[in-house]
Design a protein around this motif. Structure first.
Motif, PDB file in Angstrom:
ATOM      1  N   THR A 151      35.572  60.101  35.933  1.00  0.00           N
ATOM      2  CA  THR A 151      35.259  61.020  37.023  1.00  0.00           C
ATOM      3  C   THR A 151      33.931  60.609  37.633  1.00  0.00           C
ATOM      4  OG1 THR A 151      34.285  62.471  35.369  1.00  0.00           O
ATOM      5  CG2 THR A 151      36.506  63.003  36.081  1.00  0.00           C
ATOM      6  N   LEU A 152      33.622  61.177  38.808  1.00  0.00           N
ATOM      7  CA  LEU A 152      32.340  60.914  39.472  1.00  0.00           C
ATOM      8  C   LEU A 152      31.414  62.109  39.265  1.00  0.00           C
ATOM      9  CD1 LEU A 152      32.891  59.473  43.069  1.00  0.00           C
ATOM     10  CD2 LEU A 152      31.725  58.374  41.150  1.00  0.00           C
ATOM     11  N   ALA A 153      30.181  61.839  38.892  1.00  0.00           N
ATOM     12  CA  ALA A 153      29.156  62.879  38.826  1.00  0.00           C
ATOM     13  C   ALA A 153      28.237  62.682  40.030  1.00  0.00           C
ATOM     14  CB  ALA A 153      28.364  62.749  37.527  1.00  0.00           C
ATOM     15  N   VAL A 154      27.900  63.747  40.734  1.00  0.00           N
ATOM     16  CA  VAL A 154      27.111  63.665  41.968  1.00  0.00           C
ATOM     17  C   VAL A 154      25.956  64.652  41.900  1.00  0.00           C
ATOM     18  CG1 VAL A 154      27.190  63.844  44.479  1.00  0.00           C
ATOM     19  CG2 VAL A 154      29.243  63.149  43.236  1.00  0.00           C
ATOM     20  N   ALA A 155      24.751  64.202  42.259  1.00  0.00           N
ATOM     21  CA  ALA A 155      23.602  65.112  42.276  1.00  0.00           C
ATOM     22  C   ALA A 155      22.688  64.765  43.441  1.00  0.00           C
ATOM     23  CB  ALA A 155      22.823  65.007  40.964  1.00  0.00           C
ATOM     24  N   THR A 156      22.022  65.771  44.003  1.00  0.00           N
ATOM     25  CA  THR A 156      21.062  65.583  45.092  1.00  0.00           C
ATOM     26  C   THR A 156      19.747  66.260  44.734  1.00  0.00           C
ATOM     27  OG1 THR A 156      22.793  65.579  46.782  1.00  0.00           O
ATOM     28  CG2 THR A 156      20.568  66.085  47.514  1.00  0.00           C
ATOM     29  N   ASP A 157      18.651  65.571  44.952  1.00  0.00           N
ATOM     30  CA  ASP A 157      17.318  66.162  44.779  1.00  0.00           C
ATOM     31  C   ASP A 157      16.434  65.708  45.921  1.00  0.00           C
ATOM     32  OD1 ASP A 157      16.219  67.971  42.917  1.00  0.00           O
ATOM     33  OD2 ASP A 157      16.898  66.677  41.287  1.00  0.00           O
TER      34      ASP A 157
END
Ligand code: ADP
Ligand code: MG
Length: 311
Positions: free
Chosen positions: A38-44
């Motif tokens: 699966t793809l893990a996505v994060a924004t900061d």
């Protein structure tokens, strides 16, 4: 220097390596993930004047903008793949851009994480990164997976970054580095995939971040204050200041995780190869809320909350 020259000089490093297509077209193109992943996505986002000073060393800003994002991947047990960069700049300052991109790419290369695109606009200095990572299906170290009886662990040492904020110019290089150049615990996150149940990165302070795990998992937690690993510089600060620095100070970017007691020795065995201290600091209990207990087992003063931008 115009927008497109700026992008090609500082952010386009030629043909994509890990992805199908990188900087330069309307979209980046990633290869489809292998079956079972699966793809893990994060924004900061880092905002000048709030997360860093506009006068801060640009290489540190570039490092930290990516580091805080990689830290989120680490906290899920995900392997970094690629990232995008949205940048607002007051002007095209070449010296700043050189430092910024060098700091960012040094960390990106260390983790084999490729810049695949972004957006560049004039505006108040602001850096927003989105990272993509890869995870086997079902292997994520989610915040809602802690169970009563789990051990509570933390990596590294706490309070160094908060001490650097407090001391400002007087901070020692080691604390300064903790604040400016946090090291995302990516290798630890990968190693914990099959050993930990819940995990979170300590960005807002241990007690507050542990509180998020407790809420999501519908459990409580007990932390033994004497077991909490303190950054060396805290030895120089007054004893009554240390709990606030180590338990409520943010920006350390260590991993806090829960694991079944039967995994104790396997977790301890990771410390040597990773060159990282791993400390068992308490346990997950039934109920709710975080209690910190002093050397005699008495609850310590409350009021050690996480940083909240809107509080
Ligand atoms: P569009 O107008 O199609 O949105 P842009 O002109 O904004 O495209 O960007 C041109 C190309 O440069 C795109 O591939 C975009 O992903 C890339 N890009 C723009 N800014 C950055 C940046 N700061 N870092 C990396 N790539 C960028
Ligand atoms: Mg655009």
């Amino acid at each position: 220097m115009g927008e497109f020259e700026l992008i090609s000089r500082f952010f386009d490093r030629g043909p994509a390596r890990r992805s199908e297509l990188g900087v330069g077209d309307d979209c980046a193109i990633l290869r489809a993930q292998a079956p079972g992943t699966t793809l893990a996505v994060a924004t900061d986002m880092l905002v000048a004047g709030r997360h860093f000073l506009a006068s801060a060393d640009p290489a540190s800003v570039g490092h930290k903008a990516l580091a805080v994002n990689l830290s989120d991947l680490a906290a899920m047990g995900a392997r970094p793949l690629a990232f995008t960069l949205a940048l607002a700049l007051p002007d095209a300052d070449e010296r700043w851009l050189e430092g910024f991109s060098a700091g960012m790419f040094a960390l990106a290369d260390q983790h084999d994480c490729e810049l695949i695109g972004g957006d560049t606009t004039r505006g108040p200095l602001n850096v927003c990164i989105t990272v993509l990572g890869e995870l086997p299906v079902g292997a994520a170290l989610r915040r809602d997976r802690a169970e009563p009886g789990d051990d509570l662990w933390v990596s590294g040492e706490l309070g160094g970054a908060a001490l650097a904020v407090r001391l400002g110019e007087a901070a020692l290089p080691a604390e300064r580095a903790r604040l400016d150049r946090p090291q995302p615990r990516v290798a630890l996150g990968l190693a914990l995939r099959h050993l930990a149940r819940a995990a979170i990165d300590v960005s807002d302070g241990l007690v507050g971040d542990l509180g998020h795990v407790c809420e999501r998992s519908r459990v409580g937690a007990e932390v033994q204050w004497p077991a909490v690993p303190l950054a060396p510089g805290l030895a120089q600060s007054a004893a009554q200041d240390r709990p606030a620095l180590a338990l409520a100070g943010g920006d350390d970017y260590e991993l806090l995780f829960s694991a079944a007691p039967e995994n104790r020795s396997s977790i301890e065995a990771l410390a040597g190869p990773l060159g990282l201290r791993l400390s068992r600091i308490g346990r997950i209990v039934p109920g709710q809320g975080v209690r910190v207990l002093d050397e005699r087992g008495r609850p310590m003063a409350a009021g050690l909350h996480a940083y909240d931008h809107f509080a």
